[in-house]
Design a protein around this motif. Sequence first.
Motif, short mmCIF file in Angstrom:
data_model
loop_
_atom_site.label_atom_id
_atom_site.label_comp_id
_atom_site.label_asym_id
_atom_site.label_seq_id
_atom_site.Cartn_x
_atom_site.Cartn_y
_atom_site.Cartn_z
N ILE A 1 0.95 -0.88 -0.41
CA ILE A 1 -0.23 -0.18 0.15
C ILE A 1 1.12 1.11 0.11
O ILE A 1 0.60 2.06 -0.19
CB ILE A 1 -1.01 0.01 1.09
CG1 ILE A 1 -1.70 -0.92 1.55
CG2 ILE A 1 -1.32 0.97 1.20
CD1 ILE A 1 -2.79 -1.49 2.57
N GLN B 1 3.20 2.14 -3.64
CA GLN B 1 2.46 2.95 -3.87
C GLN B 1 2.78 4.49 -4.29
O GLN B 1 2.88 5.26 -5.36
CB GLN B 1 1.24 3.49 -3.62
CG GLN B 1 0.33 2.45 -4.10
CD GLN B 1 -1.16 3.01 -4.12
OE1 GLN B 1 -1.98 3.81 -4.03
NE2 GLN B 1 -1.05 2.99 -2.34
N PHE C 1 -2.03 -1.70 -7.57
CA PHE C 1 -1.31 -0.95 -6.73
C PHE C 1 0.07 0.01 -7.06
O PHE C 1 0.02 1.36 -7.07
CB PHE C 1 -0.62 -1.42 -5.25
CG PHE C 1 -1.67 -2.07 -4.42
CD1 PHE C 1 -2.02 -1.21 -3.29
CD2 PHE C 1 -2.26 -2.58 -4.23
CE1 PHE C 1 -2.90 -1.32 -2.53
CE2 PHE C 1 -2.57 -3.54 -3.61
CZ PHE C 1 -3.21 -2.57 -2.80
#
Length: 300
Positions: A109, A113, A129
């Motif tokens: 996450i 990113q 992602f």
Amino acid sequence: PELLEKFLILVHQTFIQHPRNQMGFTAVIIKRDGCHLLQVIIKTITAFHVVDNPLLIGKTVFEMVNGKRKRIILRFESRKECTIDAQAELQGAYESFKADIFQSENYTIGDVQSDNCYIGGDGVAEQEFDLLKLTSTNYKVELVWSQYYSMAGTATSVIENTKMMDPASTVAEERNRVIAEAKFLRAWAYFDIVRLWGDAPMVLDLIPTITAENLDKWYPVMYPERSVADKIYDQILDDLNEENTIRYLASKNKGVFQATKGAAYALRAKVLATRGEKSTRDYAKVVEACDKVIAEGYTL
């Protein structure tokens, strides 16, 4: 009286199902760490069948004679009234740190990113992602959501169940420590939730067993509307309140896997340094919390 009532209920159920059974019993009540444990030894003349009963804890021990159960040891315990119950439930809450959210998922996450690292392989969920094209059906998003809310919910359960314990049967200092550690865990969970999703649902009530009779009342509590981010931050800081939470935590700086004063001050500092726009943050309070971490004796 509560424990004896439980035993009498079991005896009543047994005789309803087996009216010809003959038995005698001895009962001993033991006090252990503020808890009362009732141990019952039943001797039967005929074969004895124990009714499935949620009042029993642990294992029912049977002694076999000529292939028949002749001696049964049952144990009943007063639940949610003992310090050891609270400690056991709190330990379960700490198990959240073994979940996926504290392993690879946070890297996926966050770091993926931000281009600190890249996804290897060709998994569709992971690639979303990397490409910043997340969808609501991405199973990793659902996984992270469910595990953070499980962590927060378990902590709330510890807090509310411990509050309901009879003060006469628990040590106040230990009860307050358990609640404080659970508040730390809940604050951690909601801090990650609000940073990931912003406005998000927040459940702070102990949910009872859901039945057809109470579903309409509790459904909105279980599945509330989203709370604004500011309200979530208010709750996080309330859970990390110095007077009602941090003062009850242990003051240790090494060798423990436990919410401590230093850990709580560090989390509080990070919350204060993250909330809202940069221009609105009170960095004096951030520094104050950090100084209190240092005062706990931590070294680099």
